[in-house]
Design an enzyme around this catalytic site. Structure first.
Site, short mmCIF file in Angstrom:
data_model
loop_
_atom_site.label_atom_id
_atom_site.label_comp_id
_atom_site.label_asym_id
_atom_site.label_seq_id
_atom_site.Cartn_x
_atom_site.Cartn_y
_atom_site.Cartn_z
N TYR A 134 0.84 -1.20 0.00
CA TYR A 134 0.00 0.00 0.00
C TYR A 134 0.87 1.24 0.00
O TYR A 134 1.60 1.50 0.95
CB TYR A 134 -0.89 -0.04 1.24
CG TYR A 134 -1.89 1.06 1.41
CD1 TYR A 134 -2.20 1.97 0.39
CD2 TYR A 134 -2.58 1.19 2.61
CE1 TYR A 134 -3.13 2.97 0.57
CE2 TYR A 134 -3.53 2.20 2.81
CZ TYR A 134 -3.80 3.08 1.79
OH TYR A 134 -4.73 4.06 1.97
N LYS A 162 -1.76 -1.28 -3.84
CA LYS A 162 -2.78 -0.24 -3.78
C LYS A 162 -2.05 1.09 -3.89
O LYS A 162 -1.22 1.42 -3.04
CB LYS A 162 -3.57 -0.30 -2.48
CG LYS A 162 -4.57 0.85 -2.33
CD LYS A 162 -5.26 0.82 -0.97
CE LYS A 162 -6.19 2.02 -0.81
NZ LYS A 162 -6.83 2.05 0.53
#
Length: 293
Positions: A134, A162
């Site tokens: 992330y 992400k």
């Protein structure tokens, strides 16, 4: 479950009571909404206020979510800056029937390429499920290093990224660094631009408030058939008129889908002073869905 079948993950809120306890009846309701919409679940991410919750509360949320038997995958957030605490969290999560992990760039310390690599590798070596890295420099104060991604891309647990820096150009660099492995957009408003650049799907705040509608939005972005892009951009941005997840919780409570709009300190519901922009956004999104479903 095959993760490739899910291109929308809802970064699920954590409903709270005014006494700052988890509101489990409300949590059951929103889990059912997401499951009915076929949206995969990301629990205990930043939208879920994970860093504001103690360990036992986080464990209870995982157990309760799994007890609901959602017919979609469940991913759990891992993040902070205490490596031993994250290892202990993962050791416990490994005993649970979850499908994936979201591992955020360590917060506050701002590690470089090798600091990030050693952090992620230490955690990834412990797990038996796919890992989504992330990148969220707005919270971590440091970008996920492209070189770190290159070092990790062949790890057996590496799955995806992400990307939440707000740049499709950055996303394409992660695609290149990972050898074209999946990258998910972390910003609802930017999904059309990200899918044009090769994103595999969306990790969404908006799908908390509009589960079925956001699912259709993702499908239309992926097949390049989306119209009314400006409406969706405005609607998604309305959920950030105060710190996330304050607006999402306020709208869900206003619509009677959770019992309270309480957020955990240091967030405060008082920082959201006007609900009108959220009401307008919700009306517009629902009208769009009615026309396009």
């Amino acid at each position: 479950m095959n993760l490739e079948n899910f291109n929308l993950w809802t970064a699920l809120i954590t409903p709270m009571t005014p006494g700052l306890k988890v509101d489990y009846p409300s949590l059951a309701n929103i889990i059912k909404e997401q499951s009915d919409a076929k949206n995969a679940l990301l629990i205990l991410g930043s939208t879920g206020e994970a860093l504001n919750l103690d360990l036992e509360t986080r464990k209870s949320i995982v157990e309760f979510t799994l007890e609901q038997k959602p017919n979609v995958p469940v991913m759990v957030g891992v993040g902070g800056h205490d490596l031993n605490a994250q290892k202990a969290w993962i050791n416990w999560l490994e005993t649970k029937n979850i499908e994936a992990y979201l591992m955020v760039t360590p917060i506050y310390a701002k590690p470089g390429t090798y600091g990030q690599y050693e952090w992620f590798k230490a955690l990834m070596d412990m797990v038996s499920k796919p890992v989504m890295l992330y990148n969220v420099p707005g919270r971590a104060a440091k970008d996920l290093s492209f070189e770190t991604v290159k070092l990790l891309k062949d790890h057996p647990r590496y799955w995806s990224i992400k990307e939440a820096s707000g740049s499709a150009k950055v996303m394409t660099k992660y695609l290149q660094a990972s050898g074209q492995k999946p990258v998910f957009c972390g910003d609802d408003a930017l999904l059309p631009e990200f899918t044009n650049a090769g994103a595999s799907g969306l990790i969404s705040v908006a799908s908390n408030t509009w589960p079925q509608e956001t699912n259709l939005y993702v499908k239309k972005c992926l097949d390049k058939s989306l119209e009314q892009k400006s409406m969706w951009k405005s609607a998604a941005e309305s959920l950030f008129c105060a710190s996330n997840p304050v607006p999402a919780k306020a709208l869900l409570a206003l619509e009677g889908r959770i019992n309270h709009d309480t957020v955990m300190p240091p967030l405060s519901r008082r920082d959201l002073t006007d609900l009108e922009v959220l009401k307008i956004a919700s009306k517009n999104v629902r009208a769009w869905y009615k026309q396009n479903k």
